[in-house]
Write an enzyme that holds these catalytic residues in place. Structure first.
Site, PDB file in Angstrom:
ATOM      1  N   CYS A 107       0.875  -1.174   0.000  1.00 17.54           N
ATOM      2  CA  CYS A 107       0.000   0.000   0.000  1.00 17.54           C
ATOM      3  C   CYS A 107       0.912   1.224   0.000  1.00 17.54           C
ATOM      4  CB  CYS A 107      -0.887  -0.012   1.240  1.00 17.54           C
ATOM      5  SG  CYS A 107      -1.896   1.470   1.418  1.00 17.54           S
ATOM      6  N   CYS A 114      -2.333  15.455   2.255  1.00 11.32           N
ATOM      7  CA  CYS A 114      -3.470  15.375   1.334  1.00 11.32           C
ATOM      8  C   CYS A 114      -4.275  16.665   1.431  1.00 11.32           C
ATOM      9  CB  CYS A 114      -4.352  14.170   1.696  1.00 11.32           C
ATOM     10  SG  CYS A 114      -5.669  13.846   0.497  1.00 11.32           S
ATOM     11  N   CYS A 118     -10.899  14.498   4.026  1.00 12.78           N
ATOM     12  CA  CYS A 118     -11.939  13.517   4.372  1.00 12.78           C
ATOM     13  C   CYS A 118     -11.967  13.371   5.895  1.00 12.78           C
ATOM     14  CB  CYS A 118     -11.667  12.172   3.705  1.00 12.78           C
ATOM     15  SG  CYS A 118     -11.740  12.237   1.898  1.00 12.78           S
ATOM     16  N   CYS A 121     -10.262  10.182   7.851  1.00 13.02           N
ATOM     17  CA  CYS A 121      -8.922   9.729   7.455  1.00 13.02           C
ATOM     18  C   CYS A 121      -7.850  10.585   8.132  1.00 13.02           C
ATOM     19  CB  CYS A 121      -8.800   9.823   5.932  1.00 13.02           C
ATOM     20  SG  CYS A 121      -7.157   9.415   5.304  1.00 13.02           S
ATOM     21  N   CYS A 340      -6.405   0.944   7.190  1.00  9.68           N
ATOM     22  CA  CYS A 340      -7.053   1.891   6.289  1.00  9.68           C
ATOM     23  C   CYS A 340      -7.414   3.187   7.027  1.00  9.68           C
ATOM     24  CB  CYS A 340      -8.325   1.242   5.721  1.00  9.68           C
ATOM     25  SG  CYS A 340      -9.208   2.290   4.580  1.00  9.68           S
TER      26      CYS A 340
END
Length: 347
Positions: A107, A114, A118, A121, A340
């Site tokens: 991954c 970023c 979101c 996250c 995740c």
């Protein structure tokens, strides 16, 4: 101080051949150097032992080779390995090796931080510092491949662009890195073993179709109506579900490549029967192969919680009854913040 020397890995093989011709060196030297850079993953000119010392010195004088380095690693009880990678300018990104009985998956990250914010996250709470260059992404994969060999005696089988950053906002470098990863004189992986995950940039999904890419695409859906999705993913305001479904259909028409949806279950937010019905409706609008239902992994700052096991099971059963190909993806590496949505350079 910024070097004005060119990154040698940004030269194509013909450009390298041209350079060696300009210094009266034989053309085959270019092939040797190219192999060192990509096949053998040399991290310094000194390592290129079949070149003369003079030639290595000349390369050192004219080019830089800014290799990514492993800064720290953490090992999970389940065999997952999280690495913090240090880039040449001291920025940090994270990548994860996820081993199972049948797969060795890397991954990887495509941006430092970023810009999409979101709400669920950890990376979304960081600023985006910069995009990764294609050779830096390649380094991540090569280093994780080395870990897979060292710890599990197996090469990588799969690569997912699901680490830090939005891959489609670093479009050119992501595509170039995949071209090198899948090239016979690179890592030689099949593009069918590569999945790029996007929060949903409709224009760039269409561009993937125009560019006839050969890798798979995953859409981070996480809510199947616009109101809820915009609440947790601000990008939905400018890329709504109708636009995204049209873009995914265009991508499939142009490439025939696999499409999947990612859907994290949040307690009392998107885990009801009505939410499942909306998800089924979305699933039927696109030739999607799979819906990955993902366990939520708690992070600092976020208000979300995971539903209890019974709710998750009911949700999965309802999808199955409605002929949705869904899989509950158990999170791995939770004990080292490698699951995740958890990547945030906490070390």
């Amino acid at each position: 101080m910024k070097s004005d020397k060119k990154n040698i890995r940004h030269l194509s093989l013909p450009a390298l051949q041209e350079y060696f011709g300009s210094i009266d060196e034989k053309a085959f030297r270019a092939k040797q150097v190219y192999e060192w850079l990509w096949l053998r993953h040399a991290t310094s000119f000194e390592a290129m032992t079949n070149l003369s010392k003079d030639l290595r010195h000349k390369l050192e004088e004219n080019f830089v080779l800014p290799a990514v380095k492993v800064d720290a690693t953490q090992h999970s009880n389940d065999g997952t390995i999280k690495s913090r990678f240090r880039l040449h300018d001291n920025h940090l990104v994270e990548g994860v090796l996820i081993p199972t009985d049948t797969r060795q998956t890397a991954c990887v990250s495509s941006q430092v931080g970023c810009s999409l914010s979101c709400k669920f996250c950890a990376t979304g709470y960081m600023d985006r510092k910069r995009n990764l260059d294609f050779d830096e992404i390649y380094d991540e994969v090569a280093l994780i491949n080395q870990q897979a060999m060292e710890h599990n005696g197996k090469k990588l089988t799969n690569i997912v662009f699901m680490g830090m950053g939005e891959p489609l906002l670093n479009y050119k470098n992501v595509l170039q890195s995949i071209e090198r990863i899948t090239a016979p004189d690179g890592l030689g992986m099949s593009p069918k073993r590569v999945t790029v995950s996007t929060a949903g940039v409709a224009k760039m999904i269409r561009q993937l179709g125009d560019d006839k890419v050969r890798f798979n695409l995953a859409l981070s859906l996480h809510a199947a109506n616009d109101k809820k999705r915009s609440e947790i993913m601000p990008i939905n305001d400018s890329n709504n579900l109708k636009e995204l479904m049209a873009a995914l259909n265009y991508f499939y028409k142009e490439t025939g490549n696999e499409i999947s949806f990612e859907y994290i279950l949040f307690r009392d937010f998107n885990d009801s029967k009505q939410d499942a019905d909306e998800l089924i409706k979305i699933y039927r609008q696109v030739p999607a192969d799979l819906v990955n239902i993902i366990e939520y992994n708690p992070i600092d700052n976020a208000r979300f919680q995971k539903p209890d096991a019974e709710t998750a099971e009911d949700f999965m059963d309802y999808l199955a009854k409605n002929r949705v190909n869904a899989r509950l993806r158990r999170s791995r590496g939770k004990d080292i913040d490698a699951a995740c949505g958890q990547l945030a350079n906490k070390g």
